[in-house]
Write an enzyme that holds these catalytic residues in place. Sequence first.
Site, short mmCIF file in Angstrom:
data_model
loop_
_atom_site.label_atom_id
_atom_site.label_comp_id
_atom_site.label_asym_id
_atom_site.label_seq_id
_atom_site.Cartn_x
_atom_site.Cartn_y
_atom_site.Cartn_z
N ASP A 43 0.86 -1.20 0.00
CA ASP A 43 0.00 0.00 0.00
C ASP A 43 0.89 1.25 0.00
OD1 ASP A 43 -1.88 1.97 0.47
OD2 ASP A 43 -2.19 1.43 2.58
N ASN B 244 -0.23 4.53 -0.37
CA ASN B 244 -0.86 5.79 0.06
C ASN B 244 -1.61 5.68 1.40
OD1 ASN B 244 -2.98 4.26 -0.78
ND2 ASN B 244 -3.86 5.77 -2.19
N ASP C 166 -11.34 -15.90 -15.26
CA ASP C 166 -12.01 -16.36 -14.05
C ASP C 166 -13.20 -17.27 -14.41
OD1 ASP C 166 -12.40 -16.04 -11.10
OD2 ASP C 166 -14.32 -15.21 -11.75
N HIS D 46 -5.58 -17.39 -3.93
CA HIS D 46 -6.41 -16.54 -3.08
C HIS D 46 -7.72 -17.22 -2.68
CE1 HIS D 46 -7.81 -15.99 -7.19
NE2 HIS D 46 -8.97 -15.62 -6.69
N GLU E 269 -9.22 -20.47 -15.43
CA GLU E 269 -9.70 -21.12 -14.21
C GLU E 269 -10.93 -21.91 -14.58
OE1 GLU E 269 -11.22 -20.14 -9.68
OE2 GLU E 269 -11.93 -18.93 -11.35
N ASP F 137 -6.29 -10.51 -14.44
CA ASP F 137 -7.49 -11.31 -14.19
C ASP F 137 -8.66 -10.66 -14.91
OD1 ASP F 137 -8.97 -13.33 -12.84
OD2 ASP F 137 -7.72 -13.05 -11.07
#
Length: 500
Positions: free
Chosen positions: A6, A8, A179, A292, A233, A83
């Site tokens: 990250d 910011n 996906d 994930h 996938e 993705d």
Amino acid sequence: MPSYADSNDDGYGDFKGITSKLDYLQDLGIKGIWLTPFLKSPKVDNGYDVADYYEIDPTYGSKQDFDNFLKEAHKRDIKVIMDLVLNHTSTDSKWFQEAKKSKDNPYRDYYIWKDKPNNWESFFGGTAWELDTTTNQYYYHKFDIRMADLNWSNPKVVDEVQKILQFWLDAGVDGFRLDVINFLTTDGILADNPMKDGNQQHLYDIDQSGVKEAMKMIKSTVNAYPNRFIVGEIGSDKIEVLKQYQSEELLDVVFNFNFGSIPTFSAQRIFNELQSMEKEMSNYPTLFFGSHDMPRMMDRLADGNTEKASALATLIFTAKGVPFVYYGEEIGMHNIIADSFEEIADIQGKTHYQLALQKGKTPEEALLEGNKSNRDKSRSPMQWNTSKLAGFSTEKSWIKVSPDYKENNVEVLKKNKNSIFYKYKELIALRNREKVLQYGKYDRLEYKDNHILYTRSFEGESITVIVNFGKSTQIKLPKGAKILLGETNLRTNGSIIYNN
């Protein structure tokens, strides 16, 4: 994307954050990055609910940030695939907002509407149909109610998808991860699915006959650009389903969940799947133990043992196939567990928690149910250093940080030459150096006494790998063999790789 780095301090990973870590990835030896969704989205399902296919979600930065990231990745000889979710859009999408206005709206047929729903179920639990009161019809959603399925039997949808693919290929991406691509509704709504032992059998809502034609269109569009790559996938762990989608005119590779999603460790099962992929698949399989969507490899398969995790990594980088490393595996990251409903970020975990309450379970029992289905386990922030929030951010994090981050992070492990980080680095360097480990065919593939052994050859070179999940043993090398990694005193969870 949300959990890597990250820049910011808004609690979400972003393009500037990832760009700042490209030197780390290059040093590790990584040759390609697969990014989870970064397009504009309300993020009901971590960006897998796309509201606009042409806009970067501001959470991740601007188009300029993306372009700079891509340029910097390519400068380091790292390819980038994105993705792409083509099965459904967010209900916030302009297409859906138009479609729900009236039955004769030009966008109406971009989605699937019925006066009376059939028995198809949502992947997240419950019915796959939601009533829209504006027109008093139900729309189909294979996933969450805020993710409406696209109608692939409408040629306008196919045209839209082609334009989206071309837009991102023109922007310079090296390919796509598609996906749940076999879930596309290409043939409309068919008969009710049959039931068996109280569970629905997904005969008609998945793998419809028109899916392959849709894939051919996607592949021919991508093939118009040189040197691009598609990984699909396929929502199945059955090799006979997976193999039918991998070919020159369909997908370059598919995710081999038959191998990657093994629920508990079994050396025999891992070997059986390697053998099955060699027998059944005409091209390279994919090799991975984490993503994930599943619990972390370290806990699911390695029992928290870094030596065992290193042995599994040896298989990933030296067996025949395309290896995928899920971020954090190279430092042995562990699962996180939600201690309350408020700590669950994943829509799938939340849905199962609520369904459990509806069935009369207590909040404690519902939390157990929610955690069983909760995909947050493997989504905690990357652990960079010992500072607050593991160096992922300085202010906050969208999801909880693993409690072990102070002992288990990049900064600490880089100081220990015997750490799992250096094992990964060594293995990746070996694979990048040896063409046999990239392209070689199997000459032998054997299993004995909890040893997985294979010899691969390419252009006159030959390499043997032995991974030992059994008792310690002494290996006698053939005459003239040269050890590339490991040693002849093969300990439990040890390995040896040698040039014949």
